[in-house]
Design an enzyme around this catalytic site. Structure first.
Site, PDB file in Angstrom:
ATOM      1  N   ILE A 203      44.311  39.811  49.068  1.00 37.31           N
ATOM      2  CA  ILE A 203      45.242  38.172  49.969  1.00 37.31           C
ATOM      3  C   ILE A 203      46.525  38.910  49.610  1.00 37.31           C
ATOM      4  CG2 ILE A 203      45.589  36.602  50.763  1.00 37.31           C
ATOM      5  CD1 ILE A 203      42.568  36.301  49.932  1.00 37.31           C
TER       6      ILE A 203
ATOM      7  N   ARG B 230      31.869  28.751  47.710  1.00 37.33           N
ATOM      8  CA  ARG B 230      34.324  28.601  46.828  1.00 37.33           C
ATOM      9  C   ARG B 230      33.415  27.792  45.196  1.00 37.33           C
ATOM     10  NH1 ARG B 230      33.752  27.496  52.295  1.00 37.33           N
ATOM     11  NH2 ARG B 230      35.584  29.329  53.723  1.00 37.33           N
TER      12      ARG B 230
ATOM     13  N   SER C 298      44.068  30.348  46.255  1.00 39.44           N
ATOM     14  CA  SER C 298      43.325  30.636  45.220  1.00 39.44           C
ATOM     15  C   SER C 298      41.802  29.335  45.561  1.00 39.44           C
ATOM     16  CB  SER C 298      43.389  30.239  43.633  1.00 39.44           C
ATOM     17  OG  SER C 298      44.394  31.556  43.757  1.00 39.44           O
TER      18      SER C 298
ATOM     19  N   HIS D 224      38.745  22.660  52.281  1.00 37.93           N
ATOM     20  CA  HIS D 224      38.245  23.447  52.454  1.00 37.93           C
ATOM     21  C   HIS D 224      36.989  24.551  52.215  1.00 37.93           C
ATOM     22  CE1 HIS D 224      38.030  27.644  53.502  1.00 37.93           C
ATOM     23  NE2 HIS D 224      38.939  28.672  52.694  1.00 37.93           N
TER      24      HIS D 224
HETATM   25  O1  TXD Z   1      41.382  30.492  52.883  1.00 37.14           O
HETATM   26  C1  TXD Z   1      40.843  30.438  51.306  1.00 37.14           C
HETATM   27  N1  TXD Z   1      42.269  29.411  50.650  1.00 37.14           N
HETATM   28  C2  TXD Z   1      40.675  31.035  51.005  1.00 37.14           C
HETATM   29  C3  TXD Z   1      40.805  31.729  49.554  1.00 37.14           C
HETATM   30  C4  TXD Z   1      39.883  32.227  51.750  1.00 37.14           C
HETATM   31  C5  TXD Z   1      40.253  33.055  51.531  1.00 37.14           C
HETATM   32  C6  TXD Z   1      39.628  34.057  49.810  1.00 37.14           C
HETATM   33  N2  TXD Z   1      40.060  32.675  48.776  1.00 37.14           N
HETATM   34  C7  TXD Z   1      40.439  32.910  47.843  1.00 37.14           C
HETATM   35  O2  TXD Z   1      41.908  33.543  47.375  1.00 37.14           O
HETATM   36  C8  TXD Z   1      39.593  33.538  46.673  1.00 37.14           C
HETATM   37  O3  TXD Z   1      38.486  32.555  46.921  1.00 37.14           O
HETATM   38  C9  TXD Z   1      39.987  34.019  45.723  1.00 37.14           C
HETATM   39  O4  TXD Z   1      39.979  33.011  44.195  1.00 37.14           O
HETATM   40  C10 TXD Z   1      41.460  34.292  45.852  1.00 37.14           C
HETATM   41  C11 TXD Z   1      41.876  35.604  45.788  1.00 37.14           C
HETATM   42  O5  TXD Z   1      41.136  36.375  46.648  1.00 37.14           O
HETATM   43  P1  TXD Z   1      41.691  37.993  46.944  1.00 37.14           P
HETATM   44  O6  TXD Z   1      40.812  38.569  47.857  1.00 37.14           O
HETATM   45  O7  TXD Z   1      42.727  37.988  47.279  1.00 37.14           O
HETATM   46  O8  TXD Z   1      40.970  38.677  45.573  1.00 37.14           O
HETATM   47  P2  TXD Z   1      41.094  39.836  45.120  1.00 37.14           P
HETATM   48  O9  TXD Z   1      41.443  40.650  45.146  1.00 37.14           O
HETATM   49  O10 TXD Z   1      40.100  39.739  43.582  1.00 37.14           O
HETATM   50  O11 TXD Z   1      42.489  39.362  44.341  1.00 37.14           O
HETATM   51  C12 TXD Z   1      42.575  38.355  42.879  1.00 37.14           C
HETATM   52  C13 TXD Z   1      43.395  38.742  41.566  1.00 37.14           C
HETATM   53  C14 TXD Z   1      43.333  40.222  40.961  1.00 37.14           C
HETATM   54  O12 TXD Z   1      44.342  41.600  41.585  1.00 37.14           O
HETATM   55  C15 TXD Z   1      43.311  40.068  39.639  1.00 37.14           C
HETATM   56  O13 TXD Z   1      44.073  40.795  38.776  1.00 37.14           O
HETATM   57  C16 TXD Z   1      44.308  38.635  40.036  1.00 37.14           C
HETATM   58  O14 TXD Z   1      43.852  37.949  41.128  1.00 37.14           O
HETATM   59  N3  TXD Z   1      44.047  37.950  38.688  1.00 37.14           N
HETATM   60  C17 TXD Z   1      45.393  36.855  37.881  1.00 37.14           C
HETATM   61  N4  TXD Z   1      46.473  37.230  38.301  1.00 37.14           N
HETATM   62  C18 TXD Z   1      47.822  36.664  37.464  1.00 37.14           C
HETATM   63  N5  TXD Z   1      47.119  36.070  36.454  1.00 37.14           N
HETATM   64  C19 TXD Z   1      45.645  35.229  36.226  1.00 37.14           C
HETATM   65  N6  TXD Z   1      45.364  34.702  35.319  1.00 37.14           N
HETATM   66  C20 TXD Z   1      45.009  36.596  37.012  1.00 37.14           C
HETATM   67  N7  TXD Z   1      43.312  36.345  36.968  1.00 37.14           N
HETATM   68  C21 TXD Z   1      43.193  37.742  38.539  1.00 37.14           C
END
Ligand code: TXD
Length: 312
Positions: A14, A89, A120, A176
């Site tokens: 995302i 979720r 998230s 959600h």
């Molecule tokens: O409608 C909504 N709100 C939802 C949200 C719709 C779809 C997805 N939804 C949630 O967004 C999903 O369940 C995840 O909890 C988040 C992010 O989804 P995404 O598909 O972007 O997940 P990724 O590709 O795994 O990216 C998460 C990133 C990844 O690069 C990790 O390295 C990073 O988060 N990450 C961190 N960044 C900063 N700090 C910490 N501690 C950390 N841990 C992981």
């Protein structure tokens, strides 16, 4: 006039789409923070190298140190695990709670004046966590979910009727998750109530598909969850805040008496502008809608109760 500084906490699926679209639309300069070495740096470099083709002068950089987000005007948080097939979720709660607490501390220390959009999952608990840990005022902490759920409802209605998605408006309230509340009564096609255009069984099927839409994509992708539609949903909110558009959007807002609710984040219509959540709009709910809304509230309350001790 300098461009706004936008910090993306989480440079995954995302976060990457959001960064690319911010560059394409020149909404501001971007810093992506992630814990994975190289990931934010690589993604921002790739987008920046495409900027000449976008005609964009947006500046982008990746970081693994929170100091790089210093002074951000807007923060978008996608940090955390995404669902895999068979997961709800809510299954993400414990892991993403720990991540969100860490993120809240980092943002509080480095971008104390920012407006924050939490993406998230589990969304209603994660945005609550961010607000509790950061201590930011409620207008500057908002969750993205209802824009996505409403977009899904709009798409399904448009496909069923063979009309433009541009002419379908919809509102999905509540948490959600499976208990979300698609408000069919407020769904229109060019102002025409959808119940005048679709049989009830079709409407019921669309409501069910909306509630399960996230899981439908997870089951197909198998490696993660939807990311383009969530990114574009967050961008609706980004644009409304940065351009002070006063959009009326379904967002997870902190309620203090509205809808008879206090101390919880839940999806409701609100006005989004340069001051973040500028007003929560209370729509009239009929007894059945209120019953569904209350059931959704109960689910959010239970989820938050599981973590409340950890975030005080
Ligand atoms: O409608 C909504 N709100 C939802 C949200 C719709 C779809 C997805 N939804 C949630 O967004 C999903 O369940 C995840 O909890 C988040 C992010 O989804 P995404 O598909 O972007 O997940 P990724 O590709 O795994 O990216 C998460 C990133 C990844 O690069 C990790 O390295 C990073 O988060 N990450 C961190 N960044 C900063 N700090 C910490 N501690 C950390 N841990 C992981």
């Amino acid at each position: 006039m300098p461009r706004p500084k936008i910090a993306l906490i989480g440079g995954g699926n995302i976060g990457g789409v959001i960064a690319e679209q911010i560059a394409l639309r020149e909404l501001g300069d971007v810093v992506i923070f992630d814990v994975v070495e190289g990931l934010p740096q690589g993604k921002t470099l790739d987008i920046a190298e495409g900027a000449p083709l976008m005609g964009s002068d947006t500046k982008l950089r990746g970081a693994n140190d929170y100091k790089e987000i210093a002074g951000a005007d807007l923060v978008i948080i996608t940090a955390g695990l995404a669902r895999k097939p068979g997961m709800s979720r809510d299954d993400l709660l414990k892991t993403n709670l720990g991540i969100m607490k860490q993120v809240a501390e980092g943002v509080k220390a480095n971008a104390p004046g920012a407006t924050v959009i939490v993406v998230s999952n589990p969304l209603d608990a994660m945005v609550y966590t961010f607000k509790r840990v950061s201590g930011f005022p409620k207008n500057r902490v908002v969750g993205m979910a209802g824009v996505l759920d409403s977009a899904r409802l709009r798409a399904f209605v448009a496909w069923e009727l063979g009309v433009s998605v541009q002419d379908v408006t919809a509102l999905v309230l509540g948490g959600h998750g499976d208990t979300m509340v698609p408000l069919v009564r407020y769904c229109t096609v060019a102002g025409i109530p959808v119940a005048k255009l679709l049989a009830q069984d079709k409407i019921d099927a669309i409501v069910e598909r909306t509630k399960n839409a996230g899981g439908e994509v997870v089951a197909l992708l198998k490696t993660g969850s939807a990311f383009v539609s969530p990114a574009f949903s967050a961008l609706e909110m980004v644009e409304s805040i940065l351009r002070d558009k006063k959009r009326v959007l379904a967002c997870a807002c902190y309620l203090e008496g509205e809808y008879g609710v206090s101390g919880l984040y839940v999806g409701v219509p609100c006005i989004l502008g340069s001051n973040g959540v500028e007003k929560v709009i209370e729509v009239e709910l009929d007894p059945q809608e209120r019953k569904l809304f209350d059931a959704s509230l109960d689910h959010v309350r239970k989820l938050v109760a599981e973590i409340d001790g950890d975030v005080r």
